[in-house]
Design a protein around this motif. Sequence first.
Motif, PDB file in Angstrom:
ATOM      1  N   PHE A 172     -44.109   9.497 -35.732  1.00  0.00           N
ATOM      2  CA  PHE A 172     -43.093   8.488 -36.013  1.00  0.00           C
ATOM      3  C   PHE A 172     -42.423   8.016 -34.719  1.00  0.00           C
ATOM      4  N   ILE A 173     -42.120   8.957 -33.841  1.00  0.00           N
ATOM      5  CA  ILE A 173     -41.466   8.621 -32.570  1.00  0.00           C
ATOM      6  C   ILE A 173     -42.369   7.728 -31.724  1.00  0.00           C
ATOM      7  N   GLU A 174     -43.660   8.038 -31.676  1.00  0.00           N
ATOM      8  CA  GLU A 174     -44.593   7.216 -30.901  1.00  0.00           C
ATOM      9  C   GLU A 174     -44.682   5.806 -31.475  1.00  0.00           C
ATOM     10  N   TRP A 175     -44.656   5.693 -32.788  1.00  0.00           N
ATOM     11  CA  TRP A 175     -44.690   4.365 -33.409  1.00  0.00           C
ATOM     12  C   TRP A 175     -43.452   3.565 -33.008  1.00  0.00           C
ATOM     13  N   LEU A 176     -42.290   4.201 -33.017  1.00  0.00           N
ATOM     14  CA  LEU A 176     -41.073   3.511 -32.603  1.00  0.00           C
ATOM     15  C   LEU A 176     -41.145   3.100 -31.131  1.00  0.00           C
ATOM     16  N   ALA A 177     -41.653   4.001 -30.276  1.00  0.00           N
ATOM     17  CA  ALA A 177     -41.700   3.720 -28.832  1.00  0.00           C
ATOM     18  C   ALA A 177     -42.619   2.561 -28.506  1.00  0.00           C
ATOM     19  N   GLU A 178     -43.645   2.337 -29.342  1.00  0.00           N
ATOM     20  CA  GLU A 178     -44.592   1.255 -29.067  1.00  0.00           C
ATOM     21  C   GLU A 178     -44.089  -0.111 -29.491  1.00  0.00           C
ATOM     22  N   LEU A 179     -42.967  -0.161 -30.187  1.00  0.00           N
ATOM     23  CA  LEU A 179     -42.412  -1.456 -30.563  1.00  0.00           C
ATOM     24  C   LEU A 179     -41.997  -2.214 -29.305  1.00  0.00           C
ATOM     25  N   PRO A 180     -42.320  -3.488 -29.196  1.00  0.00           N
ATOM     26  CA  PRO A 180     -42.034  -4.233 -27.954  1.00  0.00           C
ATOM     27  C   PRO A 180     -40.541  -4.338 -27.648  1.00  0.00           C
ATOM     28  N   TRP A 181     -39.697  -4.222 -28.665  1.00  0.00           N
ATOM     29  CA  TRP A 181     -38.258  -4.349 -28.449  1.00  0.00           C
ATOM     30  C   TRP A 181     -37.552  -3.000 -28.476  1.00  0.00           C
ATOM     31  N   ALA A 182     -38.309  -1.920 -28.251  1.00  0.00           N
ATOM     32  CA  ALA A 182     -37.737  -0.574 -28.388  1.00  0.00           C
ATOM     33  C   ALA A 182     -36.639  -0.291 -27.367  1.00  0.00           C
ATOM     34  N   VAL A 183     -36.727  -0.882 -26.178  1.00  0.00           N
ATOM     35  CA  VAL A 183     -35.799  -0.548 -25.090  1.00  0.00           C
ATOM     36  C   VAL A 183     -35.224  -1.822 -24.491  1.00  0.00           C
ATOM     37  N   TRP A 184     -33.926  -1.776 -24.221  1.00  0.00           N
ATOM     38  CA  TRP A 184     -33.272  -2.825 -23.436  1.00  0.00           C
ATOM     39  C   TRP A 184     -33.142  -2.317 -22.012  1.00  0.00           C
ATOM     40  N   GLN A 185     -33.704  -3.059 -21.059  1.00  0.00           N
ATOM     41  CA  GLN A 185     -33.601  -2.706 -19.643  1.00  0.00           C
ATOM     42  C   GLN A 185     -32.933  -3.842 -18.892  1.00  0.00           C
ATOM     43  N   GLN A 186     -32.105  -3.481 -17.925  1.00  0.00           N
ATOM     44  CA  GLN A 186     -31.440  -4.491 -17.107  1.00  0.00           C
ATOM     45  C   GLN A 186     -30.984  -3.845 -15.803  1.00  0.00           C
ATOM     46  N   HIS A 187     -30.348  -4.632 -14.943  1.00  0.00           N
ATOM     47  CA  HIS A 187     -29.835  -4.120 -13.681  1.00  0.00           C
ATOM     48  C   HIS A 187     -28.602  -3.254 -13.923  1.00  0.00           C
ATOM     49  N   ALA A 188     -28.251  -2.457 -12.921  1.00  0.00           N
ATOM     50  CA  ALA A 188     -27.025  -1.664 -12.998  1.00  0.00           C
ATOM     51  C   ALA A 188     -25.825  -2.609 -12.971  1.00  0.00           C
ATOM     52  N   PRO A 189     -24.932  -2.520 -13.937  1.00  0.00           N
ATOM     53  CA  PRO A 189     -23.810  -3.469 -13.993  1.00  0.00           C
ATOM     54  C   PRO A 189     -22.806  -3.202 -12.877  1.00  0.00           C
ATOM     55  N   PRO A 190     -22.106  -4.245 -12.397  1.00  0.00           N
ATOM     56  CA  PRO A 190     -21.040  -4.023 -11.414  1.00  0.00           C
ATOM     57  C   PRO A 190     -19.899  -3.219 -12.030  1.00  0.00           C
ATOM     58  N   THR A 191     -19.084  -2.614 -11.185  1.00  0.00           N
ATOM     59  CA  THR A 191     -18.040  -1.707 -11.668  1.00  0.00           C
ATOM     60  C   THR A 191     -17.089  -2.400 -12.626  1.00  0.00           C
ATOM     61  N   TRP A 192     -16.680  -3.630 -12.293  1.00  0.00           N
ATOM     62  CA  TRP A 192     -15.713  -4.318 -13.154  1.00  0.00           C
ATOM     63  C   TRP A 192     -16.300  -4.584 -14.541  1.00  0.00           C
ATOM     64  N   ALA A 193     -17.598  -4.941 -14.588  1.00  0.00           N
ATOM     65  CA  ALA A 193     -18.233  -5.203 -15.879  1.00  0.00           C
ATOM     66  C   ALA A 193     -18.378  -3.908 -16.680  1.00  0.00           C
ATOM     67  N   TRP A 194     -18.655  -2.797 -15.985  1.00  0.00           N
ATOM     68  CA  TRP A 194     -18.776  -1.514 -16.668  1.00  0.00           C
ATOM     69  C   TRP A 194     -17.439  -1.090 -17.272  1.00  0.00           C
ATOM     70  N   LEU A 195     -16.363  -1.218 -16.504  1.00  0.00           N
ATOM     71  CA  LEU A 195     -15.039  -0.844 -17.015  1.00  0.00           C
ATOM     72  C   LEU A 195     -14.622  -1.737 -18.180  1.00  0.00           C
ATOM     73  N   THR A 196     -14.900  -3.031 -18.060  1.00  0.00           N
ATOM     74  CA  THR A 196     -14.581  -3.950 -19.154  1.00  0.00           C
ATOM     75  C   THR A 196     -15.373  -3.583 -20.410  1.00  0.00           C
ATOM     76  N   GLY A 197     -16.652  -3.254 -20.242  1.00  0.00           N
ATOM     77  CA  GLY A 197     -17.469  -2.852 -21.380  1.00  0.00           C
ATOM     78  C   GLY A 197     -16.977  -1.568 -22.017  1.00  0.00           C
ATOM     79  N   LEU A 198     -16.519  -0.620 -21.199  1.00  0.00           N
ATOM     80  CA  LEU A 198     -15.990   0.631 -21.730  1.00  0.00           C
ATOM     81  C   LEU A 198     -14.750   0.376 -22.579  1.00  0.00           C
ATOM     82  N   LEU A 199     -13.856  -0.472 -22.092  1.00  0.00           N
ATOM     83  CA  LEU A 199     -12.669  -0.828 -22.874  1.00  0.00           C
ATOM     84  C   LEU A 199     -13.059  -1.561 -24.158  1.00  0.00           C
ATOM     85  N   GLY A 200     -14.102  -2.397 -24.064  1.00  0.00           N
ATOM     86  CA  GLY A 200     -14.574  -3.095 -25.256  1.00  0.00           C
ATOM     87  C   GLY A 200     -15.078  -2.134 -26.315  1.00  0.00           C
ATOM     88  N   CYS A 201     -15.785  -1.080 -25.893  1.00  0.00           N
ATOM     89  CA  CYS A 201     -16.267  -0.086 -26.858  1.00  0.00           C
ATOM     90  C   CYS A 201     -15.104   0.630 -27.530  1.00  0.00           C
TER      91      CYS A 201
END
Length: 784
Positions: A460-489
């Motif tokens: 089951f895990i392998e089937w999930l991992a093979e889905l094309p949208w299984a993972v969101w990848q992006q660059h490391a966010p800047p500090t201000w964006a990370w802190l803003t996102g933390l407050l948003g959560c």
Amino acid sequence: MRLSIFCFAVGIVWLQQQASLPDRVELAWLAVAGTTLLLTPLARFRLRGGAPIGAFLLGIAWAGALAQYRLADALATIDEGRDLRLVGVISSMPQRFENGVRFEFRVEQAEVRVPEHISLAWYQGWRREIDETEEVELHAAPPLHAGERWQLTARLKRPHGNMNPAGFDYEAWLLEAGIRATGYVRTVPENRRLDEFVLNPANLIEKLREDIRERFYRILPEQPYAGVLVALAVGDQRAIDSELWQLFSRTGITHLMSISGLHVTLFASLVYALLNWLWRRSPMLPLVIPAQRAAVAGGFIAALLYCLIAGFAVPAQRTLYMLAVVVVALWMQRAVVPSRVLALALLAVLLVDPWAVLAAGFWLSFGAVGLLFYVGSGRLGAAHWLREWGRTQWAVTLGSLPALLLLFQQFSLVSPLANALAIPVVGFVVTPLVLAAAVLPPLGFLLYPAHLITTWLMSFIEWLAELPWAVWQQHAPPTWAWLTGLLGCVWLLLPRGFPARWLGLMALLPLLLVPPLRPAVGEAKLVVLDVGQGLAMHIQTASHDLLYDTGPLYSPEANSGNRVIAPYLRALGVARLDGLVVTHQDTDHSGGAEAVLDAVAVDWLMSSLAYEHGLSAMPVRTLPCSAGQAWEWDGVRFEVLHPLREQYAAPSRKTNDMSCVLMVSNSHGKVLLTSDIEAISEKALLERAAGKLRADLMIVPHHGSRTSSTPAFIRAVGATQVIFPVGYRNHFGHPKPDVVERYRQSGARMHRTDMDGALTVSLTASGVNVAAEREERRRYWHMR
């Protein structure tokens, strides 16, 4: 109390960010001031906030004092690389790897002063020694076991690791583990086992862990998920293949496949329930000790034993200390306040290990529990269990988003689905079966159903991992964006009915949508990555990316492509390379090529080996590297100066002389990339392209070998700055002292990746500037 513990933790975190430690006198004054503020009756002196400030100062003093003590246990520089005879005890489970076996060694005697706790590798097969023209056969290591006393001859070096942007800090990991030197065993007749076993509690535990691991492998030989069961039982994460770790990462179940607080809690809960049921069946025992008290004490003892067998990692420590607080509270008939329990567990972890804050697991573990307490507080009445489960999954998934993007630049979109099945299966079925088989050898047959259930789960895990949208990848966010996102959560997880919770979603958007920084049009950034003895260089313009060489091959499974380059590109937000240049055949330049091609899309591959070394079979357009090729990206010009096309018909005896030489230039400066060319190629370049060689900065040919960097070539280039891409204490002795002297006499400023870490070269209006990663990220434990 909770605020003071929080400030104590802040003091420790602050100290771990410093480039140097306070001296002993300063630490003593901090301790005195902190203790005074913490213990002074505040009401009498009207010192508002005195206790938290005192706790902050004590955190600095405590972490600083322990750091001073640990750093004092050091290997002298003069003793690096020498043959040293050591007597000591193998203090950890030996770990097999492709080229031998690695183990921790507790030194008891040595001919010179060496650190007490070191890490050694005993290699087998062929290994190139200091003379780069000679290979010496090293024989396979004998059987090694935890608790044995050995006399060994070894070569040691001080803690040192590669230092790259957004890269793993190996030196910090060694510091936290208390390992103050690393090295390898020399194959000499004097190596011998002195004692079969040295009796002490630590060795008994390690021996028990090793016996359990070996018993599991005997019962499940060659089974694909035997390593997973070993990891669940004894915390040996190296037993799990790297491919499986990638699978777990894509599906967000990594925490389940290593010893986490969840495993400890579930196991303690099962023991608690069983003991409580048995205790109540006795007519006499509840009269002596109430069933609840006895059961909670038994659950704690079970958790303690599990933590010891599993290696006592930070998440397990956190859970154990929280359980200890609950046990004490129940026995003393005191109310249990969740936030106080978590605060006391935090204090216990940091008192034992102030370097725990350097590990991602510390933040993820305490953060996840804090989130659960946060979303569970202030609720009126108990909701349906399914609704509570959904709320918990939502809180952990959303709340961990900022931390996962900051630490790993990715998060799993299928994690809720994977955990919905994996948590009950692993926690309530597989782990109890595994622990029963571990503790009671006659029940070893339970490993068969445990492995079968794991196999079904992994389908089951392998089937999930093979889905094309299984993972969101992006660059490391800047500090201000990370802190803003933390407050948003935090805002989004407020109780239902709280006004304007949608503002939390708006605060999350910068975390996901702010693009990474890139050079301006007409400018360029070149990063010489610290990959050890090899070369890998990333060149970035306003809208294009080029990788020049891919670094060395470390082992059949590890190379600079998957260990250094891919994480670096992901942190920068580079999902596609416009071009990849593999300059020649040597594995210290081409070793990571396949891993890079697997990790990111590549438009074209240029190489002097593109048609004869198998790379032409890769799913990418290949081009031969030849002088005269040129292109321009965003105002930055690239021109190939070597080799000539005619050389492919009669290639040089040495692959080094087929290296692709590339000039990168703009209106602000020039950088010459020379790879591994040797004197014959330097002479050829001087004869046919002397006017094109002038540069402001040069990557020194062949890592500073004597076969390159002729005086005439150095004069023709006239670089004011040069970079030696070399590994720390490499076996070739690069750069050679006489070569270094030539560049010193030329007046060039010299940089070295082994001493400076990754080097970032900026071609901007201010000129050609070089920044060293070790200076940018300097911490007190880093090699100087």
